[in-house]
Design an enzyme around this catalytic site. Structure first.
Site, PDB file in Angstrom:
ATOM      1  N   ASP A 123       2.862  -6.460   8.664  1.00 37.76           N
ATOM      2  CA  ASP A 123       2.090  -6.329  10.123  1.00 37.76           C
ATOM      3  C   ASP A 123       2.764  -7.273  11.131  1.00 37.76           C
ATOM      4  O   ASP A 123       3.213  -8.049  10.740  1.00 37.76           O
ATOM      5  CB  ASP A 123       0.519  -6.907   9.945  1.00 37.76           C
ATOM      6  CG  ASP A 123      -0.290  -6.811  11.160  1.00 37.76           C
ATOM      7  OD1 ASP A 123      -0.561  -5.705  11.597  1.00 37.76           O
ATOM      8  OD2 ASP A 123      -0.580  -7.479  12.017  1.00 37.76           O
TER       9      ASP A 123
ATOM     10  N   GLU B 218       2.510  -8.574  15.125  1.00 40.18           N
ATOM     11  CA  GLU B 218       1.835  -8.909  16.362  1.00 40.18           C
ATOM     12  C   GLU B 218       2.751  -8.919  17.557  1.00 40.18           C
ATOM     13  O   GLU B 218       3.970  -9.284  17.375  1.00 40.18           O
ATOM     14  CB  GLU B 218       0.999 -10.284  16.432  1.00 40.18           C
ATOM     15  CG  GLU B 218       0.020 -10.568  15.276  1.00 40.18           C
ATOM     16  CD  GLU B 218      -1.035  -9.569  15.405  1.00 40.18           C
ATOM     17  OE1 GLU B 218      -1.460  -9.065  16.525  1.00 40.18           O
ATOM     18  OE2 GLU B 218      -1.656  -9.174  14.268  1.00 40.18           O
TER      19      GLU B 218
ATOM     20  N   HIS C 251      -6.231 -10.522  13.769  1.00 36.65           N
ATOM     21  CA  HIS C 251      -5.255 -10.173  14.643  1.00 36.65           C
ATOM     22  C   HIS C 251      -4.076 -11.120  14.597  1.00 36.65           C
ATOM     23  O   HIS C 251      -3.335 -11.324  15.465  1.00 36.65           O
ATOM     24  CB  HIS C 251      -5.695  -9.891  16.290  1.00 36.65           C
ATOM     25  CG  HIS C 251      -6.439  -8.828  16.370  1.00 36.65           C
ATOM     26  ND1 HIS C 251      -6.288  -7.454  15.911  1.00 36.65           N
ATOM     27  CD2 HIS C 251      -7.780  -8.825  16.879  1.00 36.65           C
ATOM     28  CE1 HIS C 251      -7.213  -6.571  16.216  1.00 36.65           C
ATOM     29  NE2 HIS C 251      -8.314  -7.406  16.777  1.00 36.65           N
TER      30      HIS C 251
ATOM     31  N   ASP D 174      -3.914  -9.866   8.730  1.00 38.19           N
ATOM     32  CA  ASP D 174      -4.206  -8.586   8.801  1.00 38.19           C
ATOM     33  C   ASP D 174      -3.397  -8.019   7.234  1.00 38.19           C
ATOM     34  O   ASP D 174      -4.029  -7.043   6.855  1.00 38.19           O
ATOM     35  CB  ASP D 174      -3.566  -7.794   9.823  1.00 38.19           C
ATOM     36  CG  ASP D 174      -4.539  -8.035  10.958  1.00 38.19           C
ATOM     37  OD1 ASP D 174      -5.641  -8.602  10.874  1.00 38.19           O
ATOM     38  OD2 ASP D 174      -4.101  -7.745  12.185  1.00 38.19           O
TER      39      ASP D 174
END
Length: 287
Positions: A87, A89, A240, A245
């Site tokens: 994942d 960000e 988040h 995540d």
């Protein structure tokens, strides 16, 4: 397919050598393919990279985990597949304008150093801290690597999870439209290409397949948080954030694989490459 519960040790900062030229010999470049080897050659011969890598990036962290997903193919035994859930960000929604500020990986088969996470210096301010809680002051630091400094570590981690003669599959939720385009752009800014033989799995289409099985009981929303609630998976950590995540998606993926009765061959049939994303964008422009 068998599952087991998650178990983590405390994150530890890896004891890397001071420059990347000491890191590269420990990597079997021949098994990575030509593109992988070229990426290492470009990055490790750059004087800028040598200087900036002299400091140990304290934000890069490894940890251990127990196996969460073990794929079984009872009829045909294909080459072993290691699934790495990941994942990112970012500073925004558009790869051309934004940058990656955090990235995390987890090998679903577990083992020593099977988890990898770090903040990333996007070399720009972070305007959307209200979403993920990552502020500019947290990433615009000398001990947080830029993508150019981080890519060798990423490639080493991915290769280290590859079983001899097997394949590595990188899975993310909405990977085709979000995570992979951001990675493509990040590599492009470093004058690099994502290795052509690296496979990606988008778990969003899997979620659509699963919800068809549940009919009226299906979740109307297919976001990561909605799927977590559907499978009654508790959220561990702040929403988040990359590793939070990743852990959530790992549990969701285990449930979806079980519901759809998928083996490694089935997952491989659902994969795509970075070049597929580039080609689809070109076709969209033509149309």
């Amino acid at each position: 397919m068998r599952t087991s519960s998650m178990c983590y040790s405390n994150f530890q900062v890896p004891k890397f050598c001071k420059t990347l030229r000491y890191l590269v010999p420990s990597i079997r470049l021949a098994s990575l393919g030509r593109t992988w080897a070229q990426n290492f050659k470009v990055l490790t011969t750059s004087s800028t990279t040598h200087e900036s890598s002299a400091n140990c990036f304290r934000s890069i962290q490894y940890s251990d985990a127990q196996a969460k997903i073990i794929l079984d193919d009872k009829i045909v035994k294909p080459p072993p597949v290691n699934v790495l859930v990941f994942d990112i960000e970012t500073t925004g929604l558009h790869p051309k304008k934004g940058g990656i500020i955090e990235i995390a990986f987890r090998d679903v088969q577990g083992g020593k150093n099977s988890c990898f996470q770090t903040l990333v210096n996007p070399e720009q301010d972070v305007p959307n801290s209200d979403i993920h809680g990552i502020r500019t002051v947290m990433v615009r630091r000398t001990d947080v690597p830029t993508m150019k400094e981080l890519i060798p570590f990423l490639l080493q981690y991915i290769q280290s999870r590859q079983v001899l003669g097997g394949q590595v599959l990188l899975a993310a939720h909405n990977a085709r439209r979000f995570d992979v385009p951001f990675l493509i752009e990040a590599f492009r800014r470093c004058s690099l290409d994502i290795p052509h033989d690296l496979l990606f799995l988008d778990t969003l289409p899997l979620a659509r397949e699963v919800m068809k099985l549940y009919g009226p009981k299906a979740s109307r929303k297919l976001s990561l948080q909605a799927l977590g609630e559907f499978y009654r998976i508790p959220l561990e950590g702040s929403a988040h954030r990359a590793m939070t995540d990743v852990n959530l998606l790992t549990s969701i993926l285990a449930n979806m694989i079980s519901d759809l009765k998928l083996g490694s061959t089935d997952l491989l049939q659902r994969t795509f490459k970075a070049s597929d994303v580039n080609n689809s964008k070109k076709n969209e422009k033509k149309s």
